[in-house]
Design an enzyme around this catalytic site. Structure first.
Site, PDB file in Angstrom:
ATOM      1  N   SER A  78       0.844  -1.193   0.000  1.00 40.34           N
ATOM      2  CA  SER A  78       0.000   0.000   0.000  1.00 40.34           C
ATOM      3  C   SER A  78       0.877   1.239   0.000  1.00 40.34           C
ATOM      4  O   SER A  78       1.930   1.284   0.640  1.00 40.34           O
ATOM      5  CB  SER A  78      -0.958  -0.022   1.183  1.00 40.34           C
ATOM      6  OG  SER A  78      -0.246   0.082   2.383  1.00 40.34           O
ATOM      7  N   GLY A 126      -0.309   4.684   0.372  1.00 40.15           N
ATOM      8  CA  GLY A 126      -1.050   5.890   0.759  1.00 40.15           C
ATOM      9  C   GLY A 126      -1.863   6.436  -0.397  1.00 40.15           C
ATOM     10  O   GLY A 126      -2.560   5.678  -1.078  1.00 40.15           O
ATOM     11  N   GLY A 146      -2.162   4.796  -3.838  1.00 40.63           N
ATOM     12  CA  GLY A 146      -2.894   3.546  -4.033  1.00 40.63           C
ATOM     13  C   GLY A 146      -2.108   2.330  -3.598  1.00 40.63           C
ATOM     14  O   GLY A 146      -1.520   2.331  -2.510  1.00 40.63           O
ATOM     15  N   GLY A 158      -4.891   1.347   6.205  1.00 34.70           N
ATOM     16  CA  GLY A 158      -4.296   0.033   5.962  1.00 34.70           C
ATOM     17  C   GLY A 158      -5.239  -1.071   6.426  1.00 34.70           C
ATOM     18  O   GLY A 158      -5.429  -2.080   5.740  1.00 34.70           O
ATOM     19  N   ASP A 159      -5.866  -0.857   7.586  1.00 35.53           N
ATOM     20  CA  ASP A 159      -6.794  -1.857   8.131  1.00 35.53           C
ATOM     21  C   ASP A 159      -8.025  -1.996   7.234  1.00 35.53           C
ATOM     22  O   ASP A 159      -8.541  -3.098   7.033  1.00 35.53           O
ATOM     23  CB  ASP A 159      -7.235  -1.462   9.550  1.00 35.53           C
ATOM     24  CG  ASP A 159      -6.041  -1.281  10.482  1.00 35.53           C
ATOM     25  OD1 ASP A 159      -5.012  -1.938  10.244  1.00 35.53           O
ATOM     26  OD2 ASP A 159      -6.145  -0.472  11.418  1.00 35.53           O
TER      27      ASP A 159
HETATM   28  N1  ATP Z   1      -4.483  10.251   1.230  1.00 34.01           N
HETATM   29  C1  ATP Z   1      -5.113   9.213   0.677  1.00 34.01           C
HETATM   30  N2  ATP Z   1      -5.920   9.367  -0.408  1.00 34.01           N
HETATM   31  C2  ATP Z   1      -6.548   8.320  -0.962  1.00 34.01           C
HETATM   32  N3  ATP Z   1      -6.432   7.046  -0.540  1.00 34.01           N
HETATM   33  C3  ATP Z   1      -5.633   6.818   0.515  1.00 34.01           C
HETATM   34  C4  ATP Z   1      -4.938   7.875   1.194  1.00 34.01           C
HETATM   35  N4  ATP Z   1      -4.242   7.339   2.220  1.00 34.01           N
HETATM   36  C5  ATP Z   1      -4.502   6.004   2.196  1.00 34.01           C
HETATM   37  N5  ATP Z   1      -5.330   5.681   1.179  1.00 34.01           N
HETATM   38  C6  ATP Z   1      -5.835   4.348   0.816  1.00 34.01           C
HETATM   39  O1  ATP Z   1      -5.593   3.459   1.892  1.00 34.01           O
HETATM   40  C7  ATP Z   1      -4.679   2.418   1.505  1.00 34.01           C
HETATM   41  C8  ATP Z   1      -3.776   2.064   2.674  1.00 34.01           C
HETATM   42  O2  ATP Z   1      -3.110   3.213   3.125  1.00 34.01           O
HETATM   43  P1  ATP Z   1      -1.579   3.225   3.610  1.00 34.01           P
HETATM   44  O3  ATP Z   1      -0.705   2.853   2.476  1.00 34.01           O
HETATM   45  O4  ATP Z   1      -1.355   4.552   4.233  1.00 34.01           O
HETATM   46  O5  ATP Z   1      -1.585   2.042   4.667  1.00 34.01           O
HETATM   47  P2  ATP Z   1      -0.671   1.814   5.955  1.00 34.01           P
HETATM   48  O6  ATP Z   1       0.640   2.529   5.789  1.00 34.01           O
HETATM   49  O7  ATP Z   1      -0.637   0.353   6.186  1.00 34.01           O
HETATM   50  O8  ATP Z   1      -1.551   2.533   7.042  1.00 34.01           O
HETATM   51  P3  ATP Z   1      -1.941   2.115   8.544  1.00 34.01           P
HETATM   52  O9  ATP Z   1      -1.309   3.174   9.367  1.00 34.01           O
HETATM   53  O10 ATP Z   1      -3.436   2.168   8.551  1.00 34.01           O
HETATM   54  O11 ATP Z   1      -1.400   0.748   8.812  1.00 34.01           O
HETATM   55  C9  ATP Z   1      -3.962   2.974   0.285  1.00 34.01           C
HETATM   56  O12 ATP Z   1      -3.487   1.921  -0.528  1.00 34.01           O
HETATM   57  C10 ATP Z   1      -5.061   3.811  -0.383  1.00 34.01           C
HETATM   58  O13 ATP Z   1      -5.909   2.976  -1.158  1.00 34.01           O
HETATM   59 MG    MG Z   2      -0.286  -0.711   7.989  1.00 34.96          MG
END
Ligand code: ATP
Ligand code: MG
Length: 308
Positions: free
Chosen positions: A220, A222, A225, A251-252
């Site tokens: 993932s 952010g 995508g 992420g969850d």
């Molecule tokens: N600013 C944003 N705009 C649009 N979609 C987002 C954004 N932030 C997160 N997402 C969506 O959420 C998904 C997961 O986010 P991210 O990559 O931040 O996960 P993470 O780092 O595992 O976060 P977490 O802290 O929840 O574990 C992304 O792949 C995207 O689809």
């Molecule tokens: Mg995460």
């Protein structure tokens, strides 16, 4: 049905304040309490997606009973192992500049007897589920191979399992070959002991992880995508540009949506599109691990999927 595993459950308290000033008395304007620990966020989102969900893991003491009360109110089924020590509390402070400052308690250790109780009944707890998600940190006392053990039990039963964790737990856990892992960029770097400076290096890293015997590696990214790597293909799914109000739990939400996609046997591309629409919709609500179905549907058609 989908079972979510949360070994390090928490009461998540969210404080809204004007400005965070260290060393001063802070008056909290608004305080909300939700059942927390990443796996319980996953459970909430699965329910919102319309699938049956069962939450398991450890809860303890009065705080643990309170978590069970909150889940009952939200009509989320649970079957926890009970520990003698109190379940932890985590605090997230949101200020008027949209800054979020988190205080995460480590959680009390689990005893050997409590661990054996949980492991002993795990196979029975997941009996009615086709998909199992395992998320977040683990309490002290369970060992870094705990997730590898759980993944093996799930796979022996012929079920699918998503592992979303970090550090040693992830490193050990992937040895048992979960169906899906969902690291972010930092987790890929830590896992492979590399620094990922560009997209090509990221794709390469994800492919290396897939070749270890993991059916789908989802990285993932952010607002950029997510990358999805299978044995046959690499996809990049991207949401439209949004104005997020709270990205905590994205992420969850993504893990929850992939679990739903697996349970519904969706084709890989549809699963990715669905997961991006759910996780992106989560950023548009204040509540952690929540989305409006209307937002999700709007976003679903705006997600672009490129096969690389
Ligand atoms: N600013 C944003 N705009 C649009 N979609 C987002 C954004 N932030 C997160 N997402 C969506 O959420 C998904 C997961 O986010 P991210 O990559 O931040 O996960 P993470 O780092 O595992 O976060 P977490 O802290 O929840 O574990 C992304 O792949 C995207 O689809
Ligand atoms: Mg995460």
């Amino acid at each position: 049905m989908i079972t979510t595993v949360t070994l390090n459950v928490a009461i998540d308290k969210s404080y809204v304040i004007d400005e965070l000033k260290p060393g001063q008395v802070m008056r909290v304007q608004q305080c909300t309490k939700t059942p927390g620990g990443k796996g319980l966020n996953v459970a909430r989102v699965i329910k919102l997606c319309g699938e049956e969900v069962l939450a398991t893991g450890f809860v303890g003491g009065h705080a643990g009973a309170y978590i069970e009360d909150l889940l009952r109110e939200q009509q989320i089924r649970f079957d926890f192992s009970h520990t003698a020590q109190e379940t932890r509390t985590c605090i997230n402070i949101l200020d008027s500049n949209w800054n979020s400052t988190e205080f995460l308690e480590p959680g009390e250790p689990v005893t050997e007897a409590e661990l054996q109780d949980f492991l002993g009944k795990f196979a029975a707890v997941i009996e009615k589920s086709d998909v199992i998600t395992i998320s977040g940190s683990a309490p002290k006392g369970v060992g870094t191979d705990i997730y590898a053990k759980l993944v093996s039990i799930v796979k022996e039963k012929g079920k699918k399992v998503i592992l979303d964790t970090s550090g040693g737990l992830l490193k050990e856990g992937i040895k048992a070959c979960p169906t899906i892992i969902k690291p972010n960029r930092e987790e890929v770097e830590a896992l492979l002991n590399i620094s990922v400076d560009d997209f090509v290096a990221l794709v390469d890293g994800a492919k290396r992880l897939q070749q270890k015997g993991i059916e789908m590696v989802v990285v993932s990214l952010g607002k950029e995508g997510a990358l999805l790597v299978t044995e046959d293909a690499v996809y990049h799914g991207k949401p439209p540009k949004l104005n997020p109000v709270n990205t905590v739990g994205s992420g969850d939400s993504m893990v929850a949506a992939f679990a739903v996609g697996l349970a519904r046997n969706l084709p890989v591309e549809d699963m990715l599109r669905y997961a991006i629409s759910v996780s992106a919709a989560n950023t548009l609500t204040m509540t952690t691990g929540s989305f409006k179905e209307e937002d999700r549907q709007n976003l679903y058609h705006q997600v672009t999927i490129n096969r690389l």
